[in-house]
Design an enzyme around this catalytic site. Structure first.
Site, PDB file in Angstrom:
ATOM      1  N   GLY A  69       0.846  -1.144   0.069  1.00 47.84           N
ATOM      2  CA  GLY A  69       0.051  -0.043  -0.098  1.00 47.84           C
ATOM      3  C   GLY A  69       0.965   1.203  -0.154  1.00 47.84           C
ATOM      4  O   GLY A  69       0.466   2.325  -0.565  1.00 47.84           O
ATOM      5  N   THR A  70       1.935   1.280   0.740  1.00 45.56           N
ATOM      6  CA  THR A  70       2.663   2.595   0.620  1.00 45.56           C
ATOM      7  C   THR A  70       3.266   2.608  -0.524  1.00 45.56           C
ATOM      8  O   THR A  70       3.393   4.185  -1.198  1.00 45.56           O
ATOM      9  CB  THR A  70       3.898   1.934   1.950  1.00 45.56           C
ATOM     10  OG1 THR A  70       3.430   1.871   3.272  1.00 45.56           O
ATOM     11  CG2 THR A  70       4.915   3.283   1.987  1.00 45.56           C
ATOM     12  N   ASN A 149      -7.702   4.035   8.681  1.00 42.31           N
ATOM     13  CA  ASN A 149      -7.401   2.934   9.390  1.00 42.31           C
ATOM     14  C   ASN A 149      -7.638   2.845  11.046  1.00 42.31           C
ATOM     15  O   ASN A 149      -7.873   2.075  11.599  1.00 42.31           O
ATOM     16  CB  ASN A 149      -6.067   2.651   9.096  1.00 42.31           C
ATOM     17  CG  ASN A 149      -5.278   4.097   8.965  1.00 42.31           C
ATOM     18  OD1 ASN A 149      -5.402   4.788   8.493  1.00 42.31           O
ATOM     19  ND2 ASN A 149      -4.141   4.272   9.954  1.00 42.31           N
ATOM     20  N   GLN A 177      -7.812   0.104   3.322  1.00 43.49           N
ATOM     21  CA  GLN A 177      -8.830  -0.495   4.463  1.00 43.49           C
ATOM     22  C   GLN A 177      -9.889  -0.818   4.009  1.00 43.49           C
ATOM     23  O   GLN A 177     -10.807  -1.247   4.777  1.00 43.49           O
ATOM     24  CB  GLN A 177      -8.839   0.602   5.713  1.00 43.49           C
ATOM     25  CG  GLN A 177      -7.639   0.758   6.491  1.00 43.49           C
ATOM     26  CD  GLN A 177      -7.303  -0.591   7.525  1.00 43.49           C
ATOM     27  OE1 GLN A 177      -8.024  -1.262   7.395  1.00 43.49           O
ATOM     28  NE2 GLN A 177      -5.951  -0.542   7.726  1.00 43.49           N
ATOM     29  N   SER A 197      -3.746  -2.851  -0.410  1.00 48.00           N
ATOM     30  CA  SER A 197      -2.643  -3.818  -0.191  1.00 48.00           C
ATOM     31  C   SER A 197      -2.930  -5.181   0.424  1.00 48.00           C
ATOM     32  O   SER A 197      -3.943  -5.377   1.065  1.00 48.00           O
ATOM     33  CB  SER A 197      -2.116  -3.109   1.175  1.00 48.00           C
ATOM     34  OG  SER A 197      -1.047  -3.757   2.020  1.00 48.00           O
ATOM     35  N   GLY A 198      -2.373  -6.365   0.081  1.00 48.45           N
ATOM     36  CA  GLY A 198      -2.513  -7.472   0.265  1.00 48.45           C
ATOM     37  C   GLY A 198      -2.857  -8.005   1.899  1.00 48.45           C
ATOM     38  O   GLY A 198      -3.612  -8.829   1.959  1.00 48.45           O
ATOM     39  N   THR A 235      11.661  -7.456 -11.502  1.00 50.78           N
ATOM     40  CA  THR A 235      11.131  -8.872 -11.508  1.00 50.78           C
ATOM     41  C   THR A 235       9.860  -9.027 -10.633  1.00 50.78           C
ATOM     42  O   THR A 235       9.957  -8.614  -9.321  1.00 50.78           O
ATOM     43  CB  THR A 235      12.194  -9.782 -11.314  1.00 50.78           C
ATOM     44  OG1 THR A 235      13.147  -9.668 -12.339  1.00 50.78           O
ATOM     45  CG2 THR A 235      11.483 -11.302 -11.276  1.00 50.78           C
ATOM     46  N   CYS A 323       4.803   6.318  19.202  1.00 47.93           N
ATOM     47  CA  CYS A 323       5.797   6.670  19.833  1.00 47.93           C
ATOM     48  C   CYS A 323       6.879   7.495  18.991  1.00 47.93           C
ATOM     49  O   CYS A 323       7.486   6.729  18.378  1.00 47.93           O
ATOM     50  CB  CYS A 323       6.567   5.589  20.604  1.00 47.93           C
ATOM     51  SG  CYS A 323       7.633   6.258  21.964  1.00 47.93           S
TER      52      CYS A 323
HETATM   53  C1  PLP Z   1      -1.678  -0.231   6.010  1.00 46.54           C
HETATM   54  C2  PLP Z   1      -2.167   1.008   5.372  1.00 46.54           C
HETATM   55  C3  PLP Z   1      -1.390   1.531   4.245  1.00 46.54           C
HETATM   56  C4  PLP Z   1       0.113   0.915   4.188  1.00 46.54           C
HETATM   57  O1  PLP Z   1       0.036  -0.259   3.272  1.00 46.54           O
HETATM   58  P1  PLP Z   1       1.515  -1.206   3.394  1.00 46.54           P
HETATM   59  O2  PLP Z   1       1.032  -2.310   2.556  1.00 46.54           O
HETATM   60  O3  PLP Z   1       1.589  -2.070   4.967  1.00 46.54           O
HETATM   61  O4  PLP Z   1       2.751  -0.753   2.998  1.00 46.54           O
HETATM   62  C5  PLP Z   1      -1.679   2.509   3.585  1.00 46.54           C
HETATM   63  N1  PLP Z   1      -2.801   3.188   3.992  1.00 46.54           N
HETATM   64  C6  PLP Z   1      -3.604   2.476   4.906  1.00 46.54           C
HETATM   65  C7  PLP Z   1      -5.009   3.301   5.041  1.00 46.54           C
HETATM   66  C8  PLP Z   1      -3.172   1.473   5.383  1.00 46.54           C
HETATM   67  O5  PLP Z   1      -4.275   1.078   6.333  1.00 46.54           O
END
Ligand code: PLP
Length: 386
Positions: A69-70, A149, A177, A197-198, A235, A323
């Protein structure tokens, strides 16, 4: 162990793991090569692309695999910004985005872009009028998350997309999410780009995807080979991609039923906590909220303290605070919805999922009130005269 932190990550579904295993073994070929095991790997990648397309209601050619997702968020935002830099350098987002979006926007501010961070109301919803008023001649991208999230609030994404369409600006939504949890169709939404994101829907970690609507041009994120039509070199993570595809296939079939079951558990948990613990604030929108998410503040105590005690009881949850450089900063999301620092510090996020049962809920209801009153007893903010 009772796991109630599904918004942080989910366990890989056994069927997903099964689907991944062949590509760590005999079918290890590089999808770009020209022999049998490579063709099998290539087929797996294309099947996964098709399965994600079904989940999102788009064409397979509109799906591009990423490392999560990032990366999908980074790519959408920087890719649009770099592609359109001669048209303008203004981006609009919200104050409650995930750090993958917020920190990407901040990085662009350092290289000459301007970013508007829209405020939200007390439920965490972006004001459409304010959004409209923020669009300028040089605005090139609006990025607003689908579902938050931390507090679970679902944005009026369709309305936002319509507004944006009138203005001729790209619209990206971080749906990490939402995808695999609630039915969504990019066609209906009208988003130009969407991240998923998986590992947030029972797939593996380290793999995600960016939907890019046909005709939408953004700069590549990774430069190298011709993988992913030259837009995302490297790849392919074949096992991961096979896994996220399987997770999408399962979600498409099972998510509606899961929603009914999990929402019941969440509502029971919420009502139970409200009954048993005084001075509770439930965060997020009362209705427009992810069915699995319960974020609450237990006034006069600290989230970290609650987590430590829950962990001692074998219960995994999360708190809004992170933190940061040694000092405990409350969550930017809770501050954005207008909570004062001292209340935001007492936040607890319980996010439910597939493997939770009524017994899990009952167990949390059994131990949490005791933890809350123990911590309140030693809190200087708790009025013991009550
Ligand atoms: C978890 C999350 C991400 C990041 O996804 P990753 O696959 O962990 O890099 C981005 N946006 C939201 C809203 C998330 O909950």
């Amino acid at each position: 162990m009772i796991y109630m932190d599904y918004n942080a990550t989910t366990p890989c579904d056994k069927r997903v793991l099964e689907a991944m295993l062949p590509y760590f073994g005999d079918e290890f070929g590089n999808p770009s090569s020209l022999y049998q095991s490579a063709r099998t790997a290539k087929k797996a990648v294309e099947k996964a692309r098709a399965d994600i397309a079904v989940l999102l209601g788009c064409a397979p050619e509109e799906i591009f695999f990423t490392s999560g997702g990032t990366e999908a968020d980074n790519w959408a935002i920087k890719g649009a910004a770099f592609q359109l830099k001669d048209k303008g350098r203004h981006i609009i987002t919200s104050r409650i985005e995930h750090h993958a979006v917020l920190n990407t926007c901040k990085s662009l501010e350092k290289v000459g872009y301007e970013v508007t961070y829209l405020p939200v109301d007390k439920y965490g919803v972006v004001d459409i009028e304010e959004l409209k008023n923020s669009v300028r001649k040089d605005t090139v991208l609006i990025t607003i998350m689908y579902a938050n999230n931390e507090i679970g609030t679902i944005q009026p994404v369709k309305e936002i997309a319509e507004t944006v369409k009138e203005k001729g600006v790209y619209f990206h939504t971080d749906a990490v999410q939402a995808a695999g949890k609630i039915p969504l169709s990019v066609k209906e939404l009208g988003a130009d780009m969407l991240s998923l994101s998986g590992h947030k829907f029972y797939g593996p970690k380290g793999v995600g995807a960016l939907y890019i609507k046909k005709g939408v041009k953004i700069a590549p994120f990774m430069y190298g080979g011709e993988q992913e039509k030259g837009k995302r070199a490297g790849t392919e993570n074949v096992p991961g991609i096979a896994g996220i595809g399987k997770a999408a296939e399962i979600a498409a079939k099972e998510m509606v039923e899961e929603e009914v079951r999990i929402k019941k558990l969440r509502d029971r948990l919420e009502a139970g906590i409200k009954d048993r613990i005084p001075e509770i604030v439930v965060n997020g929108h009362p209705e427009q909220r992810l069915y699995n998410t319960l974020n609450l503040c237990i006034k006069h105590i600290e989230g970290e303290g609650i987590l430590l005690h829950l962990d001692f009881e074998g219960i995994c949850a999360s708190s809004g605070s992170a933190c940061t450089s040694g000092s405990l900063e409350p969550s930017h999301v809770l501050l954005a919805i207008g909570l004062p620092h001292e209340i935001a510090h007492g936040s607890l996020r319980l996010s439910l999922g597939k493997h939770n049962t009524e017994q899990d809920v009952d167990r949390v209801l059994e131990v949490l009130p005791g933890i809350a009153s123990k911590l309140r007893e030693i809190s200087p903010f708790w009025n013991k005269g009550k």
